[in-house]
Structure formats: structure tokens, C-alpha cells
Design a protein around this motif. Sequence first.
Motif, mmCIF file in Angstrom:
data_model
loop_
_atom_site.group_PDB
_atom_site.id
_atom_site.type_symbol
_atom_site.label_atom_id
_atom_site.label_comp_id
_atom_site.label_asym_id
_atom_site.label_seq_id
_atom_site.Cartn_x
_atom_site.Cartn_y
_atom_site.Cartn_z
ATOM 1 N N PRO A 21 0.835 -1.490 0.098
ATOM 2 C CA PRO A 21 -0.199 0.312 0.067
ATOM 3 C C PRO A 21 1.210 0.657 -0.055
ATOM 4 O O PRO A 21 2.056 1.950 0.605
ATOM 5 N N ALA A 22 0.814 2.669 -1.173
ATOM 6 C CA ALA A 22 0.780 3.649 -0.682
ATOM 7 C C ALA A 22 0.219 4.731 -1.241
ATOM 8 O O ALA A 22 -0.714 4.157 -1.934
ATOM 9 N N ASP A 23 -0.024 5.681 -0.724
ATOM 10 C CA ASP A 23 -0.745 6.258 -0.885
ATOM 11 C C ASP A 23 -0.154 7.967 -1.798
ATOM 12 O O ASP A 23 0.459 8.691 -1.899
ATOM 13 N N VAL A 24 0.278 7.101 -3.271
ATOM 14 C CA VAL A 24 0.286 7.901 -4.266
ATOM 15 C C VAL A 24 -0.071 7.873 -5.089
ATOM 16 O O VAL A 24 -0.558 6.903 -5.497
ATOM 17 N N LYS A 25 -0.062 9.112 -6.473
ATOM 18 C CA LYS A 25 -0.801 8.696 -7.485
ATOM 19 C C LYS A 25 -0.228 7.977 -8.953
ATOM 20 O O LYS A 25 -1.174 6.966 -9.659
ATOM 21 N N ASN A 26 1.081 8.175 -9.141
ATOM 22 C CA ASN A 26 1.520 7.162 -9.888
ATOM 23 C C ASN A 26 2.656 6.284 -9.261
ATOM 24 O O ASN A 26 3.543 6.789 -8.402
ATOM 25 N N ILE A 27 2.698 5.280 -10.270
ATOM 26 C CA ILE A 27 3.129 4.608 -9.852
ATOM 27 C C ILE A 27 4.532 4.126 -11.066
ATOM 28 O O ILE A 27 4.472 3.421 -12.220
ATOM 29 N N ILE A 28 6.144 3.739 -10.588
ATOM 30 C CA ILE A 28 7.050 4.128 -11.696
ATOM 31 C C ILE A 28 7.244 2.653 -11.508
ATOM 32 O O ILE A 28 8.494 2.589 -10.434
ATOM 33 N N PHE A 29 7.829 1.796 -12.721
ATOM 34 C CA PHE A 29 7.951 0.384 -12.522
ATOM 35 C C PHE A 29 10.132 0.555 -13.896
ATOM 36 O O PHE A 29 9.658 1.437 -14.857
ATOM 37 N N PHE A 30 11.332 0.735 -12.882
ATOM 38 C CA PHE A 30 12.284 0.638 -13.165
ATOM 39 C C PHE A 30 12.519 -0.805 -13.477
ATOM 40 O O PHE A 30 13.211 -1.817 -12.845
ATOM 41 N N VAL A 31 12.703 -1.252 -14.729
ATOM 42 C CA VAL A 31 13.000 -2.805 -15.415
ATOM 43 C C VAL A 31 13.965 -2.248 -16.212
ATOM 44 O O VAL A 31 14.011 -2.206 -16.954
ATOM 45 N N ARG A 32 15.190 -3.864 -16.129
ATOM 46 C CA ARG A 32 15.522 -4.319 -17.040
ATOM 47 C C ARG A 32 14.236 -5.260 -18.212
ATOM 48 O O ARG A 32 13.592 -5.683 -17.633
ATOM 49 N N PRO A 33 14.845 -4.988 -19.410
ATOM 50 C CA PRO A 33 13.547 -5.825 -20.606
ATOM 51 C C PRO A 33 14.017 -6.963 -20.660
ATOM 52 O O PRO A 33 14.557 -7.286 -21.480
ATOM 53 N N ARG A 34 13.115 -7.592 -19.486
ATOM 54 C CA ARG A 34 12.803 -8.857 -19.454
ATOM 55 C C ARG A 34 11.230 -9.691 -19.261
ATOM 56 O O ARG A 34 10.986 -9.419 -18.975
ATOM 57 N N LEU A 35 11.245 -10.780 -19.922
ATOM 58 C CA LEU A 35 9.928 -11.281 -19.876
ATOM 59 C C LEU A 35 9.271 -11.558 -18.471
ATOM 60 O O LEU A 35 8.167 -11.247 -18.461
ATOM 61 N N GLU A 36 9.926 -12.370 -18.385
ATOM 62 C CA GLU A 36 10.031 -12.714 -17.144
ATOM 63 C C GLU A 36 9.270 -11.965 -15.924
ATOM 64 O O GLU A 36 8.829 -11.619 -15.311
ATOM 65 N N LEU A 37 9.758 -10.847 -15.865
ATOM 66 C CA LEU A 37 9.654 -9.348 -15.333
ATOM 67 C C LEU A 37 8.295 -8.638 -15.566
ATOM 68 O O LEU A 37 7.836 -8.179 -14.838
ATOM 69 N N MET A 38 8.067 -9.221 -16.916
ATOM 70 C CA MET A 38 6.854 -8.407 -17.529
ATOM 71 C C MET A 38 5.772 -9.495 -16.576
ATOM 72 O O MET A 38 4.784 -8.811 -16.557
#
Length: 571
Positions: free
Chosen positions: A45-62
Motif C-alpha cells: 500500500p502507498a498513498d501515491v498517484k503515480n507508480i513507476i516501474f524501473f526494469v530491465r527488458p526481461r520477459l519474466e519481469l513483465m
Amino acid sequence: MDPFNKAIVWDEYLTGPFGLIAQYSLLKEHEVEKMFTLKSGRLPPADVKNIIFFVRPRLELMDIIAENVLSEDKMQPPREFNILFVPRRSMLCEQRLKEQGVLGAFTNIDEYILDLIPYDSDLLSMESESAFRECYLENDQTSLYHTAKGLMTLQALYGTIPQIFGKGECARHVANMMLRMKREFAGSQTQILPVFDTLLLLDRNVDLLTPLATQLTYEGLIDEIYGITNGYVKLPPEKFAQKKQGEGAKDLPTEPKKMPLNSAEELYAEIRDKNFNAVGAALSKKAKIISAAFEGRHSAKTVGEIKQFVSMLPHMQADRTSLANHTSIAELIKDITTSEAFFDNLTVEQEFMTGVDTDKVNTYIEDCIAQKDPLLKILRLVCMQSVCNNGLKQKVLDFYKREILQSYGYEHLLTLNNLEKVGLLKPQTNTRNNYPTIRKTLKLWMEDANEQNPNDISYVYSGYAPLSVRLTQVLARPGWRSIEEVLKMLPGPHFEERQQLPPGLHKKRQQGENRTTLVFFLGGVTYAEIAALRFLSHMEDSGMEYIIATTKLINGTSWIKSLMDRPDQQV
């Protein structure tokens, strides 16, 4: 809810590299309220409007991201999802998000181009952990494209590099891509006086031997024993605990002590590249200097002198802490380097490097397998024997394979195949063993290497001069034409390219001014090689300063681990 506040969800592998360029305090200034590690299931839980995913381009992370998005609470106000791919966007990953039915949930999909990360004043790394595996095992040249892009960015900032030298297939690819990119952006040449005179691109597989050998510099041994990750090392806490009078052992810390390691720390900068056998003397010399400085308080009589002493106190105390820390680390390392096991291992390595009995089954390796020593130790030694013998006789290779599979499990067959594909562990073909010729011509083994006051790069391995650095040294003087025959024995083409500089940007050299070479290791570099290049930079008559760049900082263990098929399940 603040429309600008945000939470970052990190691909765990990226937190280390990003920590070197942006601390949490800086992110907080930009409305980052919370930071989470990417995990399957529901987002915390987080009281925020925006969620940003910082990820390497890997299918398993998707798949994990899709799970996060789909398990959002529909009763809560909707949040905006964003993805930043590092270092490049990937159509395959976007396709996977589409298949999972979540692509439409993202407001922004972009890339954060993080190519070369500064690790130290003379060291840049892309921290691409699978670059060697991708290039030599999977025939995937994505990391070479990122390298070429990174070098183009570097040229945009520091001027066109007039000379490019290279050795190896990957080096040739990177140079070709750079020259092509330069032609495509022909109109936008930067009017910057070049900082670098030369770029040297070196394939890791031109020198497979060096990473397999145990590094013997202070920094190299810290990495061999404890592993340095993103400029930090984690050490056993009990060695650093400040024990107070009457405290029991139960109060000792259990969390590993995490220490930064870089040249900003004066003492570390002084001892990091020394052979470990010279570190003790350097530490005791430093102890005497610090002790004398503290004694200075007795001779401070006037108000001015006392004031001056007090102003120096914080720096002196920092020096004293630094000395205590490095004395503790050196003691930890000494416990290992003085052990019989370490000495026996090193003796076999040095026998292989000098060409002793490389063509038959080694009894020490045989004993290590029988005792079920760590598999990675065995693989390093067997690969080293293979490299120093230009492949093993079929029956010797079959014996090692059989012993390894019977002792450690048949699932390691995949790993042995991988090591063979990249040329680390291979059967001997009819071609003769060129290693002795290469060793003699390039003076790769120096008897009686001076560890205390070195006069040659071979001090970093107590006798063995890293082939990669010897090639760099010869290129500077007298030039590669003098070793044409040896270059032909090493894998891949060698080449030279010149890049046209805009008029008026040719450097006018002052008398005694050093030339600067950027040495780029494609597939990884060890701390001992970095130490050897720094040694060449500091040599009075070298006239050359080296800046080092690489796809990844490696040691023999992490390198072989990257070639295993399921390293998480290894012995």
C-alpha cells in the motif's frame, strides 16, 4: 492526493547501479514517496498517484508487473502506471504486457538510457551481467549495440576519439557500429577538443586466462573472497563490532557490515592496487603517521595552534576509522591467504600458467573433486588447465567431465557444454599449443616479481602479467606491428580505424603531456587488470594515462557462474 507524488518499483538488480548516480535523498526531492522491490503478488500500500516501474527488458519481469497491475484494489482511486526500461525499450516486452491484458493500463512506456555508469574517477561499467554469455554463447549482440551507443554518447561529451584499435570479433562489431552511427549523424559533429587520443576495444575471449587466475591485489582479493557489488562489500560483522566492557557475545551484530570501496577514501586509494603482501607494511606506516598526528595535541600551546589542531581533528578521526576498518579487512583476508588450501590452489594455478604438466590429469584437481570442494573452484582450475594447454586431450577432458558429473550431479552437463562453446573447456584439436609462444613473446610470466616495489604489471598476480594489459602496454610502445605473429594466434581480427576530426580540433601537445587511452573490455574486466592499467598510468616514463570501461566488473567465480544454466542451484 498529490498528483505529482510517486512510488518507484525497482527491478532489484538495478538498485545497485542507480545508487551510484542517484541517492534516495535526491529522489525524495522529486516527490518519490516510497520505493519497493519488484515482487509477484500485490503492490504494497502507498498513498501515491503515480507508480513507476524501473526494469530491465526481461520477459519474466513483465509477468510480475502484469500480476502487480491486475491485483490492484478496484475500490481505491485509480493510480497511473508507468514503465521505464533500462537501458532500452523492448517490443517483445510490450507484446508480453499486451498478451497479459495490461498494456493499456500504462500511461507512459519509455526507456531510461543508462549505458556507462561511473564507478570511480577512472572506471566506467555498464554492469550488464550477462554480456559475455549473450555474445559468446547465445550469439546475441544486444550488449554490443549498447556499448556502441554508450561510446557515441561519450564522444558527444568528450570529443571524437581519433584512433580506434581493436582485437576480437566483438571489438570489430562495436567499431563497425560506431562508424555506421557516426555516418548517420554526420551533420551533428561536436566541436569539442578530444579528451581521448585512442580507444582500445578488447574482447574478453582474446584473454580467457586472466579472470580464471586468483587476483592477488588487495582489492582483487576482497572481490575474490567477499564479492564487491556496485562499489560496496559486505563483511562479517563480528570483526567490526565495538565491544564494550562486560558485553556478552549475544549482543554482537548479525547483519553484515556494508562498506563503500572507492578512491574517495584516501587510504583505500593508496592500498587498493598493491599486491596483498605489501599491504601490511603500508598499513603500519599509516598507523605511525596517524599516531604522530594525534601526538601533535601535546605540542599545541597557543590558542592559534589549539584551534588549528581542533580543525584537523575530524579528518584525523576519519583517517583512524579508515585504518581500523582496513586493518580488520586485511586480517580477514590474511586468515585465508595463509591457509594451506589457498597456497595449494595458487601453486597449481602457477604451474599451469608456467606450462607445467598441463597435458595430463592433475592430482590436486582430482583430490578436490573427491572432497567435493565448491564446484566453481573446480571449474576455474579445469578451465585454466584447458586454456593453458590450448584444449585438453580427449581422454583427460572425458575423465574430468565424468568425475564432475558423478560428484556434483548430471544437471551440470549443460554447464560443461556452455564452457566448451565459449572456448574455456575444450578438446585439443590437431593444432599445436600456442600458449608457450604467446607466454614467451609477451613475457607473461616474470620470475621473482617484486611485490613490494613493483617494476612490472606482473605483480598483480605475483608473477603472471595479464595478457589483456600486456597487449595494451605493447600497443602504446612499440606498437602492435612488433607482435603481429602473436596477434594472429589469438582469436578474432585485430584492426585500426581512424576517425576524421573536425578542422581545428587536433590536439597540440605540450612537452611531457600524457596521451589518454580508453580501454574497453567487452565481456568483463577484473580488479587486478584495472590495478595493472593504473600501474602503467603511474609509471614515470609511460607517457600514457588509461581510463577503463567495461560491460561488467567480474572475477573468475562470477564469470563462470554467468555461464551456468541454473546458477541458483549450484554447489
